[in-house]
Motif scaffolding. Structure first.
Motif, PDB file in Angstrom:
ATOM      1  N   GLU A  29      62.895  61.368  15.773  1.00  0.00           N
ATOM      2  CA  GLU A  29      61.890  61.294  14.715  1.00  0.00           C
ATOM      3  C   GLU A  29      62.452  60.601  13.476  1.00  0.00           C
ATOM      4  OE1 GLU A  29      58.387  64.402  13.670  1.00  0.00           O
ATOM      5  OE2 GLU A  29      60.421  65.098  13.188  1.00  0.00           O
TER       6      GLU A  29
ATOM      7  N   ASP B 109      58.139  57.006  17.778  1.00  0.00           N
ATOM      8  CA  ASP B 109      56.832  57.676  17.803  1.00  0.00           C
ATOM      9  C   ASP B 109      56.854  58.811  18.825  1.00  0.00           C
ATOM     10  OD1 ASP B 109      54.226  58.473  17.732  1.00  0.00           O
ATOM     11  OD2 ASP B 109      53.361  56.553  18.371  1.00  0.00           O
TER      12      ASP B 109
ATOM     13  N   GLN C 125      54.644  60.975  19.341  1.00  0.00           N
ATOM     14  CA  GLN C 125      53.325  61.250  19.912  1.00  0.00           C
ATOM     15  C   GLN C 125      53.170  60.563  21.272  1.00  0.00           C
ATOM     16  OE1 GLN C 125      51.275  63.467  18.403  1.00  0.00           O
ATOM     17  NE2 GLN C 125      53.020  63.674  16.984  1.00  0.00           N
ATOM     18  N   ARG C 126      53.995  59.583  21.546  1.00  0.00           N
ATOM     19  CA  ARG C 126      53.937  58.855  22.824  1.00  0.00           C
ATOM     20  C   ARG C 126      54.871  59.449  23.878  1.00  0.00           C
ATOM     21  NH1 ARG C 126      55.624  52.990  21.670  1.00  0.00           N
ATOM     22  NH2 ARG C 126      54.960  52.720  23.850  1.00  0.00           N
ATOM     23  N   THR C 127      55.474  60.570  23.548  1.00  0.00           N
ATOM     24  CA  THR C 127      56.485  61.158  24.438  1.00  0.00           C
ATOM     25  C   THR C 127      55.891  61.534  25.797  1.00  0.00           C
ATOM     26  OG1 THR C 127      57.735  62.033  22.572  1.00  0.00           O
ATOM     27  CG2 THR C 127      58.135  63.056  24.705  1.00  0.00           C
TER      28      THR C 127
END
Length: 291
Positions: free
Chosen positions: A213, A218, A220-222
């Motif tokens: 982070e 990003d 959120q794309r994990t």
């Protein structure tokens, strides 16, 4: 029936002579004769025929001799086993490991050396995630466990550091960065990250998540893998990149390349974990190998 009666009986049966048996036992002959007489009274039948020069077993004595030898052998074995356990030479040792631990050479070198030095100890290896290992250790289902730090639940136990291991980047061989050597985390911003579930290793998860982070990746794309080791299969399938302990680079997948991080701040410590105030000699002998 006292075991000493059996030992006296077996000595006489082997020597076929009271005086020689008494000498072998380190006692005088009259007390030995009295003990054999009491034994025969307890059994309810003569076990020896008294001869001019010695004795011989009766039919009942022959049968009794076989069983007496077995009982004495079992008794001696039980004593030796108990003494061996008290010294940590016998018994069993249950060792917990995580799936990622399985690739660290120091861990299995230690286990192998312990097995060689303590061949009478049965070693059980149990593989589970970090949270499960800590729960099993606390409940007594494990004697020791190798853990990856940080691990909050490990603070309830005693720890001994084994190694500090850097995390490396795993990429598909066709990834644009696959031809490079070391990588900065910022270079990975355009690729989705493959991350293991938080419950597998909460402390390590938080460390990796925060590191990425801060690098501007990003999160959120994990993409989620079931374990650290399975994240490599997802990388091989072209799913993105993963951060794994350096020892896992021993997994030679044809479509996966490994790269050190140019910023060495991301690492995981490997430690041996055991219950506080542990009294088991088998555990203490394992710990002594690490000094």
């Amino acid at each position: 029936m006292e075991l000493r009666y059996l030992r006296y009986f077996v000595a006489v049966a082997r020597e076929r002579h009271f005086t020689r048996a008494a000498h072998a036992l380190g006692i005088s002959q009259p007390p030995l004769s009295q003990q054999i007489k009491r034994l025969e009274e307890e059994v309810g039948t003569p076990l020896f025929r008294r001869l001019t020069r010695g004795v011989e077993l009766t039919e009942a004595g022959e049968a009794f001799y076989e069983d007496a030898c077995k009982i004495l052998a079992m008794s001696d074995a039980a004593l030796e086993k108990a003494r061996g356990i008290a010294r940590g030479l016998n018994g069993s040792l249950s060792i917990g490991i995580t799936s990622s631990d399985a690739f660290h050479p120091k861990i299995f070198t230690l286990i192998r050396h312990y097995q060689m030095q303590n061949p009478a100890v049965t070693v059980h290896q149990i593989e589970a995630n970090m949270s499960s290992l800590m729960a099993m250790l606390g409940e007594g289902e494990l004697d020791i466990a190798f853990v990856r730090l940080p691990c909050e639940s490990s603070k309830a136990f005693d720890l001994k550091m084994l190694d500090r291991e850097p995390m490396v980047v795993a990429l598909h061989r066709k990834h644009p960065l696959a031809e490079q050597g070391s990588l900065a985390p910022e270079q990975l911003r355009d690729s989705p990250m493959i991350l293991f579930p938080r419950e597998v290793a909460p402390g390590l998860y938080e460390r990796v998540y925060t590191y990425c982070e801060r690098a501007g990746i990003d999160m959120q794309r994990t993409l989620q893998a079931s374990q650290l080791s399975s994240s490599l299969s997802m990388v091989a399938a072209g799913g993105g990149f993963a951060l794994v302990p350096q020892s896992m680079a021993a997994i030679a997948k044809p479509d996966v390349t490994y790269h050190p991080l140019s910023d060495p701040a991301l690492y995981t410590d490997i430690a041996l974990c055991w219950r506080r105030f542990e009294r088991s000699r088998t555990v203490k002998r394992f710990l002594a190998m690490m000094d």
